[in-house]
Design a protein around this motif. Structure first.
Motif, mmCIF file in Angstrom:
data_model
loop_
_atom_site.group_PDB
_atom_site.id
_atom_site.type_symbol
_atom_site.label_atom_id
_atom_site.label_comp_id
_atom_site.label_asym_id
_atom_site.label_seq_id
_atom_site.Cartn_x
_atom_site.Cartn_y
_atom_site.Cartn_z
ATOM 1 N N ASN A 116 0.847 -1.185 0.146
ATOM 2 C CA ASN A 116 -0.176 -0.092 -0.125
ATOM 3 C C ASN A 116 0.901 1.145 -0.008
ATOM 4 O OD1 ASN A 116 0.889 -0.139 2.522
ATOM 5 N ND2 ASN A 116 -0.826 0.250 3.690
ATOM 6 N N ALA A 117 2.199 1.195 -0.110
ATOM 7 C CA ALA A 117 2.910 2.299 -0.570
ATOM 8 C C ALA A 117 2.494 3.332 -1.501
ATOM 9 C CB ALA A 117 4.386 2.015 -0.911
ATOM 10 N N THR A 118 2.858 4.747 -1.132
ATOM 11 C CA THR A 118 2.505 5.774 -2.070
ATOM 12 C C THR A 118 3.903 6.273 -2.818
ATOM 13 O OG1 THR A 118 2.283 7.310 -0.421
ATOM 14 C CG2 THR A 118 0.499 6.410 -1.177
ATOM 15 N N TYR A 119 3.708 6.858 -3.842
ATOM 16 C CA TYR A 119 4.825 7.406 -4.663
ATOM 17 C C TYR A 119 4.273 8.952 -5.411
ATOM 18 C CZ TYR A 119 8.300 8.927 -7.872
ATOM 19 O OH TYR A 119 9.187 9.738 -8.674
ATOM 20 N N TYR A 120 5.079 9.867 -4.946
ATOM 21 C CA TYR A 120 4.464 11.162 -5.659
ATOM 22 C C TYR A 120 5.902 11.973 -6.087
ATOM 23 C CZ TYR A 120 2.341 15.683 -6.203
ATOM 24 O OH TYR A 120 1.916 17.015 -7.001
ATOM 25 N N CYS A 121 5.721 12.521 -7.512
ATOM 26 C CA CYS A 121 6.513 13.146 -8.193
ATOM 27 C C CYS A 121 5.716 14.281 -8.974
ATOM 28 C CB CYS A 121 7.421 12.577 -9.035
ATOM 29 S SG CYS A 121 8.732 13.611 -9.736
ATOM 30 N N PRO A 122 5.782 15.575 -8.397
ATOM 31 C CA PRO A 122 4.880 16.639 -9.206
ATOM 32 C C PRO A 122 5.522 17.008 -10.707
ATOM 33 C CG PRO A 122 6.221 17.566 -7.560
ATOM 34 C CD PRO A 122 6.446 16.195 -7.469
ATOM 35 N N TYR A 123 6.661 16.789 -11.083
ATOM 36 C CA TYR A 123 7.346 16.989 -12.255
ATOM 37 C C TYR A 123 6.948 18.693 -12.562
ATOM 38 C CZ TYR A 123 8.560 12.395 -13.393
ATOM 39 O OH TYR A 123 8.895 11.030 -13.401
ATOM 40 N N GLY A 124 7.253 19.399 -11.588
ATOM 41 C CA GLY A 124 6.868 21.012 -11.714
ATOM 42 C C GLY A 124 5.481 21.274 -12.235
ATOM 43 N N SER A 158 7.171 2.822 2.781
ATOM 44 C CA SER A 158 5.644 3.127 2.632
ATOM 45 C C SER A 158 5.129 4.415 1.963
ATOM 46 C CB SER A 158 5.093 3.417 4.356
ATOM 47 O OG SER A 158 5.681 4.166 4.796
ATOM 48 N N SER A 159 6.382 5.239 1.831
ATOM 49 C CA SER A 159 6.053 6.552 0.925
ATOM 50 C C SER A 159 7.250 6.922 0.440
ATOM 51 C CB SER A 159 4.853 7.526 1.622
ATOM 52 O OG SER A 159 5.957 7.974 2.693
ATOM 53 N N GLN A 160 7.340 7.783 -0.733
ATOM 54 C CA GLN A 160 8.452 8.509 -1.448
ATOM 55 C C GLN A 160 7.737 9.549 -2.063
ATOM 56 O OE1 GLN A 160 11.133 5.899 -3.557
ATOM 57 N NE2 GLN A 160 11.934 7.775 -4.811
ATOM 58 N N TYR A 161 8.493 10.861 -2.103
ATOM 59 C CA TYR A 161 8.018 11.993 -2.588
ATOM 60 C C TYR A 161 9.419 12.564 -3.193
ATOM 61 C CZ TYR A 161 6.595 16.861 -2.898
ATOM 62 O OH TYR A 161 6.243 18.211 -3.338
ATOM 63 N N ASP A 162 9.315 12.584 -4.586
ATOM 64 C CA ASP A 162 10.592 13.001 -5.499
ATOM 65 C C ASP A 162 10.557 14.305 -5.781
ATOM 66 O OD1 ASP A 162 11.591 10.693 -5.004
ATOM 67 O OD2 ASP A 162 11.578 10.032 -7.064
ATOM 68 N N LEU A 163 11.616 15.281 -5.874
ATOM 69 C CA LEU A 163 11.666 16.649 -6.089
ATOM 70 C C LEU A 163 12.755 16.799 -7.275
ATOM 71 C CD1 LEU A 163 10.396 18.776 -3.346
ATOM 72 C CD2 LEU A 163 9.067 18.425 -5.283
ATOM 73 N N PHE A 164 12.596 17.614 -8.223
ATOM 74 C CA PHE A 164 13.934 17.768 -9.197
ATOM 75 C C PHE A 164 13.386 19.052 -10.094
ATOM 76 C CE2 PHE A 164 12.089 14.526 -11.791
ATOM 77 C CZ PHE A 164 12.270 15.033 -13.159
#
Length: 181
Positions: free
Chosen positions: A39-47, A127-133
């Protein structure tokens, strides 16, 4: 929940090592099964141009590690090394790069830096990951790679050009057309 620091560090080291192995295999999707809870979540907004929000291991496998990283997507020759990390309880802060193929004439890498904010969830999994670049810098990097003859045509067609269009369209919202001369 609190986990022993050594356990949390072992998980981010396992992710760093998995990236190296995925580069060798030219296949990334398996990482979701190895290192993420069901049930992990991953989010990357890609700007804000193309946000990816995966709400399960399956979605992480299909989007982030599948569609967005597997070789068929045009990322062959790229690597994504984790250059450093810090642990605070169950929180991991990792610094990494999107490293393009080849090197510049001066020997430096073609790369864009990024960060991940990861929550460790026990049993060696996240359980979760939030990526930014910086997506703008990534687009400029792809332009530089194209100029050097190193940008995969499929990547340019299927990811770079659509991403640039989304960024431009997003920035143009709310801007009145220029007055006629």
């Amino acid at each position: 929940m609190s986990y022993p620091r050594e356990e949390v560090e072992a998980a981010i080291i396992a992710l760093r090592d998995a990236f190296v192995e995925a580069e060798k295999r030219n296949h990334w999707a398996w990482i979701a099964d190895e290192l993420y809870h069901e049930n992990a979540t991953y989010y990357c907004p890609y700007g804000g141009a193309m946000p990816v929000f995966a709400r399960s291991r399956e979605e992480i496998r299909q989007t982030h590690y599948g569609r967005d990283m597997d070789v068929g997507s045009g990322w062959a020759g790229w690597s994504f090394p984790v250059t450093s990390f810090a642990v605070n309880g169950d929180q991991i802060f990792s610094r990494w790069v999107n490293r393009g193929p080849g090197r510049r004439p001066d020997g430096s890498y073609y790369e864009t830096e990024g960060v991940s904010f990861i929550t460790y969830g026990g049993d060696g999994k996240f359980s979760s990951q939030y990526d930014l670049f910086d997506i703008g810098h990534q687009m400029k990097l792809c332009d530089e790679l194209k100029e050097a003859g190193l940008l995969n045509e499929a990547l340019e067609r299927d990811w770079v050009a659509p991403m640039k269009r989304r960024i431009i369209d997003g920035l143009m919202q709310g801007i009145a057309p220029a007055p006629a001369a």
